[in-house]
Every structure is written in C-alpha cells, then in structure tokens.
Design a protein around this motif. Sequence first.
Motif, PDB file in Angstrom:
ATOM      1  N   LEU A  41       0.840  -1.182   0.000  1.00 45.36           N
ATOM      2  CA  LEU A  41       0.000   0.000   0.000  1.00 45.36           C
ATOM      3  C   LEU A  41       0.879   1.238   0.000  1.00 45.36           C
ATOM      4  O   LEU A  41       1.960   1.243   0.593  1.00 45.36           O
ATOM      5  CB  LEU A  41      -0.879  -0.010   1.263  1.00 45.36           C
ATOM      6  CG  LEU A  41      -1.905   1.090   1.439  1.00 45.36           C
ATOM      7  CD1 LEU A  41      -3.006   0.982   0.395  1.00 45.36           C
ATOM      8  CD2 LEU A  41      -2.511   1.003   2.839  1.00 45.36           C
ATOM      9  N   LEU A  42       0.411   2.264  -0.669  1.00 44.27           N
ATOM     10  CA  LEU A  42       1.035   3.573  -0.587  1.00 44.27           C
ATOM     11  C   LEU A  42       0.146   4.409   0.327  1.00 44.27           C
ATOM     12  O   LEU A  42      -1.062   4.487   0.109  1.00 44.27           O
ATOM     13  CB  LEU A  42       1.119   4.212  -1.975  1.00 44.27           C
ATOM     14  CG  LEU A  42       1.771   5.594  -2.037  1.00 44.27           C
ATOM     15  CD1 LEU A  42       2.514   5.755  -3.352  1.00 44.27           C
ATOM     16  CD2 LEU A  42       0.760   6.704  -1.849  1.00 44.27           C
ATOM     17  N   GLU A  43       0.753   4.994   1.365  1.00 42.58           N
ATOM     18  CA  GLU A  43       0.032   5.849   2.306  1.00 42.58           C
ATOM     19  C   GLU A  43       0.710   7.213   2.311  1.00 42.58           C
ATOM     20  O   GLU A  43       1.858   7.324   2.713  1.00 42.58           O
ATOM     21  CB  GLU A  43       0.073   5.255   3.713  1.00 42.58           C
ATOM     22  CG  GLU A  43      -0.567   3.882   3.808  1.00 42.58           C
ATOM     23  CD  GLU A  43      -0.374   3.266   5.177  1.00 42.58           C
ATOM     24  OE1 GLU A  43      -1.335   3.277   5.956  1.00 42.58           O
ATOM     25  OE2 GLU A  43       0.758   2.805   5.447  1.00 42.58           O
ATOM     26  N   ALA A  44      -0.012   8.235   1.846  1.00 41.79           N
ATOM     27  CA  ALA A  44       0.551   9.585   1.739  1.00 41.79           C
ATOM     28  C   ALA A  44      -0.063  10.487   2.791  1.00 41.79           C
ATOM     29  O   ALA A  44      -1.273  10.685   2.823  1.00 41.79           O
ATOM     30  CB  ALA A  44       0.290  10.152   0.346  1.00 41.79           C
ATOM     31  N   HIS A  45       0.797  11.032   3.669  1.00 43.16           N
ATOM     32  CA  HIS A  45       0.360  12.026   4.653  1.00 43.16           C
ATOM     33  C   HIS A  45       0.727  13.389   4.084  1.00 43.16           C
ATOM     34  O   HIS A  45       1.900  13.777   4.057  1.00 43.16           O
ATOM     35  CB  HIS A  45       1.042  11.795   6.001  1.00 43.16           C
ATOM     36  CG  HIS A  45       0.727  12.856   7.004  1.00 43.16           C
ATOM     37  ND1 HIS A  45      -0.499  12.945   7.606  1.00 43.16           N
ATOM     38  CD2 HIS A  45       1.476  13.880   7.485  1.00 43.16           C
ATOM     39  CE1 HIS A  45      -0.494  13.996   8.434  1.00 43.16           C
ATOM     40  NE2 HIS A  45       0.694  14.576   8.366  1.00 43.16           N
ATOM     41  N   LEU A  46      -0.281  14.122   3.594  1.00 46.28           N
ATOM     42  CA  LEU A  46      -0.057  15.428   2.985  1.00 46.28           C
ATOM     43  C   LEU A  46       0.124  16.475   4.071  1.00 46.28           C
ATOM     44  O   LEU A  46      -0.759  16.652   4.919  1.00 46.28           O
ATOM     45  CB  LEU A  46      -1.217  15.808   2.072  1.00 46.28           C
ATOM     46  CG  LEU A  46      -1.249  15.130   0.689  1.00 46.28           C
ATOM     47  CD1 LEU A  46      -1.451  13.637   0.783  1.00 46.28           C
ATOM     48  CD2 LEU A  46      -2.306  15.778  -0.168  1.00 46.28           C
ATOM     49  N   LEU A  47       1.269  17.137   4.051  1.00 49.94           N
ATOM     50  CA  LEU A  47       1.567  18.168   5.049  1.00 49.94           C
ATOM     51  C   LEU A  47       0.720  19.411   4.778  1.00 49.94           C
ATOM     52  O   LEU A  47       0.524  19.792   3.618  1.00 49.94           O
ATOM     53  CB  LEU A  47       3.046  18.540   5.002  1.00 49.94           C
ATOM     54  CG  LEU A  47       4.024  17.615   5.715  1.00 49.94           C
ATOM     55  CD1 LEU A  47       3.972  16.195   5.223  1.00 49.94           C
ATOM     56  CD2 LEU A  47       5.427  18.170   5.609  1.00 49.94           C
TER      57      LEU A  47
END
Length: 142
Positions: free
Chosen positions: A69-75
Amino acid sequence: MTVIEGVVEHGDARGRTLGFPTANIALTDLEIADGVWAAQVRTGSEIWAVAAVSVGRRRTFYTGEGSRLLEAHLLDFDGDLYGQTLRIELITQLRDQQSFSGIHALTEQLHRDIEDTRAWAATHCPWLVSTQGSKTRESALV
C-alpha cells in the motif's frame, strides 16, 4: 523520480486515529522500493502539496506478506481525498520500511519522518510548505 497515479481508497483509518491521516492507494507495481519517501502530490483539483509517503506492507500491524500500500500524509492539507485521483511524485527515499515494537515507537518515528520531509521540502520546494497550507503550482511560482 517515481510517479504513481491512483484513486484514494478507504483504509483501516489507523493513520487518522494516530493523528497522521493518509491517502491510501493500492499498489500493483513491484518496481517501487518499500520505504518512507518525501514526495510532491497533486490532487485532482490541481492543488500541490508535500507529503511523507510510506510504501510497504505495514509490518507493525500485519504479519506475513500483506498487501502493499502507498500511504501519503499530505503536510498542511485539510480536505477529503476519497475517490480522487492523486499524482504522487516520490522524490527521495528517507528511510527503509521497518517494523516497530508498538504504537509509541511508531508515532515517534512518524514525527521524525514528517520533520525530515519538511526539511527536504524547505530546500527543494519551499513554496509548498507554509502556514498557508497547500497551493497550486502556478500560484506558488508567481
């Protein structure tokens, strides 16, 4: 640079519970190295943001060969991305994927990952990290 495009799916909501909401995208490409990355992300509405991105199998919570899985936490981003197509540009790998002994150790590392991502962005794309949040790339270049 590796570019991934995909539709944001619902996950376990574990990131949100820990204070690090993520946009989750299923991965089928095995060429992408597992790890934590500093990235630039474009939402379907043409908004650009910096993100700390995890690529891997979430070994702290799942044993064996779970799905990648790709998990992106957008700042500095606050919005609903479910169902939107994101373009994620993985720019630099910050560290390898690893397992943690528990939630406390994981959240401490997530804070460090975000600090490392901000430091990277301050040098490479400072127009995307500000107290004003995400911007369009065009407005950032004016």
